[in-house]
Design an enzyme around this catalytic site. Structure first.
Site, PDB file in Angstrom:
ATOM      1  CG  ASP A   1      -0.776  -6.128   3.364  1.00  0.00           C
ATOM      2  OD1 ASP A   1      -1.232  -5.285   2.571  1.00  0.00           O
ATOM      3  OD2 ASP A   1      -1.422  -6.587   4.318  1.00  0.00           O
TER       4      ASP A   1
ATOM      5  CG  ASP B   1       5.020  -8.878   8.753  1.00  0.00           C
ATOM      6  OD1 ASP B   1       4.695 -10.044   9.078  1.00  0.00           O
ATOM      7  OD2 ASP B   1       4.276  -7.900   8.955  1.00  0.00           O
ATOM      8  N   GLY B   2       7.351 -11.491   9.949  1.00  0.00           N
ATOM      9  CA  GLY B   2       7.600 -11.903  11.320  1.00  0.00           C
ATOM     10  C   GLY B   2       6.487 -11.530  12.277  1.00  0.00           C
TER      11      GLY B   2
ATOM     12  CG  ASN C   1      -2.787 -12.585   7.821  1.00  0.00           C
ATOM     13  OD1 ASN C   1      -1.776 -12.794   7.174  1.00  0.00           O
ATOM     14  ND2 ASN C   1      -2.811 -12.662   9.138  1.00  0.00           N
ATOM     15  CB  ALA C   2      -8.684 -10.804   6.385  1.00  0.00           C
TER      16      ALA C   2
ATOM     17  CB  ALA D   1      -6.517  -2.365   8.435  1.00  0.00           C
TER      18      ALA D   1
ATOM     19  CG  HIS E   1      -1.929  -1.106   1.173  1.00  0.00           C
ATOM     20  ND1 HIS E   1      -3.115  -1.030   0.488  1.00  0.00           N
ATOM     21  CD2 HIS E   1      -1.898  -2.352   1.723  1.00  0.00           C
ATOM     22  CE1 HIS E   1      -3.783  -2.166   0.614  1.00  0.00           C
ATOM     23  NE2 HIS E   1      -3.059  -2.989   1.360  1.00  0.00           N
TER      24      HIS E   1
ATOM     25  CG  HIS F   1       0.779  -9.993   8.755  1.00  0.00           C
ATOM     26  ND1 HIS F   1       1.613  -8.902   8.855  1.00  0.00           N
ATOM     27  CD2 HIS F   1      -0.456  -9.506   8.454  1.00  0.00           C
ATOM     28  CE1 HIS F   1       0.917  -7.801   8.614  1.00  0.00           C
ATOM     29  NE2 HIS F   1      -0.333  -8.140   8.376  1.00  0.00           N
TER      30      HIS F   1
END
Length: 383
Positions: A275, A249-250, A220-221, A142, A57, A252
């Site tokens: 992400d 990323d350690g 996720n989600a 989010a 993003h 998630h």
């Protein structure tokens, strides 16, 4: 013309001793060696394809959804100097008017703007990832609930017109009203990705067989992978045409799950994504994502209620993190370069080192510490 010798990440998806020659913006030739033809210092040099991030993003204090030329160029420049030579940034769940403006600005920037070293912006940005608004309210993460809406093919067509064809991936919750029809109708025009969803196994499998061959940030989600209710994860694992994104990323995903995912899906189906949000490359503090405030400390980005809100790590560092987690280095490179390029249909241009392909090349040491970034044959970074 320039020739570099070292351990090449070849189209066999392994490291082999050899040399790569490029002239202008194209790879001219790759020669593989047998025996002891590399000098000792050359065996310490890894030569990789430039990485491809198809889902992030922002970074460097900017968000793609800022919708400005300044933001888009700053994001592309940051990614370039960190070894991500091709990008497909993501929007958030926003009103159609805002999404239209973002798409139109991006298309104009692709046509008109040039980055450092004379590299056209359009040679770096190769697509737009529409993450929302066609998602589940229950698994919004989010994303802003005020702008969630049911899938709308006509809206997609309007956005694609504004984007001048740049929209590559469309996130969709397949259990929502009209989702399966939207997937069937648009599967030849978009890569539909199962995302922010409460879908059970049967619904997810139906979506995949209807044409949604991609899954947004796996685990996720979405419902968890359960031995009695396998959900999206189980359906995607069974349907071999399906690619899955993974955030390394350690924060998630636990390292054990990262390693298990590569074993379950195979290295050819996993796509590493960052992400990342605008705090990437910045100090700790408060930032914004999709119009909502996000608190960032280290790699941890959260909304006020504690919901994880993207990552604060770029894709090159995510790839290194995956290796530290125990993923074989060859699999990590493939998942950060070739697989994402293939997912959005640009593998004929980038993501792999082959004669005739664009000269997007990274030089690192054996610890994957970045030493040089070459984009279309031009040195962007030289440590």
């Amino acid at each position: 013309m320039r020739t570099i010798r070292g351990m090449l990440f070849t189209d066999k998806m392994i490291f082999e001793p050899g040399e790569i020659t490029f002239a202008g913006d194209r790879i001219e030739n790759i020669t593989l060696f047998t025996g002891d033809q590399l000098a000792k210092e050359e065996t310490e040099r890894y030569i990789l394809p430039g990485l491809v991030d198809i889902h992030f993003h922002g970074c460097a204090g900017y968000d793609f959804c800022d919708g400005t030329v300044e933001a888009m160029c700053a994001i592309a420049s940051y990614e370039l100097v960190h070894g991500i030579t091709t990008i497909c940034p993501a929007t958030m769940t926003l009103p159609e008017e805002m999404l239209t403006d973002i798409c139109a600005t991006c298309a104009e920037t692709v046509r008109t703007k040039v980055l450092q070293e004379g590299i056209p912006f359009g040679d770096v940005l190769k697509g737009i990832y529409l993450e929302g608004p066609f998602i589940s309210m229950e698994k919004k993460g989010a994303q802003n609930p005020a702008y969630i809406r049911k899938p709308d093919r006509k809206m997609l067509e309007r956005l694609q017109q504004a984007a001048e064809g740049l929209i590559k991936v469309v996130a969709i919750a397949p259990e929502t009203e009209g989702a399966i029809d939207c997937i069937r109708d648009g599967k030849n025009d978009f890569c539909f990705s199962i995302a922010h969803t409460c879908a059970d196994y049967a619904t997810a499998r139906n979506a995949i067989r209807s044409g949604a061959h991609h899954v947004t940030h796996l685990y996720n989600a979405m419902p968890p992978f359960n031995h009695r209710e396998p959900g999206v994860v189980g359906a995607a694992a069974e349907e071999e045409q399906t690619d899955v994104e993974l955030i390394c990323d350690g924060i998630h995903i636990h390292p054990s799950v990262v390693k298990s995912t590569f074993q379950l899906f195979g290295a050819d189906r996993v796509i590493l994504i960052s992400d990342s949000m605008m705090a990437t490359g910045m100090e700790d503090g408060e930032y914004m994502l999709g119009g909502q405030p996000v608190q960032v400390k280290g790699n941890h980005a959260t909304l006020a209620d504690g919901t994880i809100a993207g990552s604060a790590m770029n894709l090159f560092d995510c790839m290194r993190m995956a290796v530290r987690m125990g993923v074989p280095k060859e699999d990590a490179v493939r998942a950060a370069a070739f697989n994402p390029a293939r997912a959005i249909g640009i593998e004929e241009e980038c993501g792999i080192l082959q004669a005739g392909k664009k000269a997007d090349i990274l030089i690192t040491n054996r610890e994957f510490e970045l030493q040089e970034v070459i984009k279309f044959g031009r040195t962007v970074v030289n440590q």
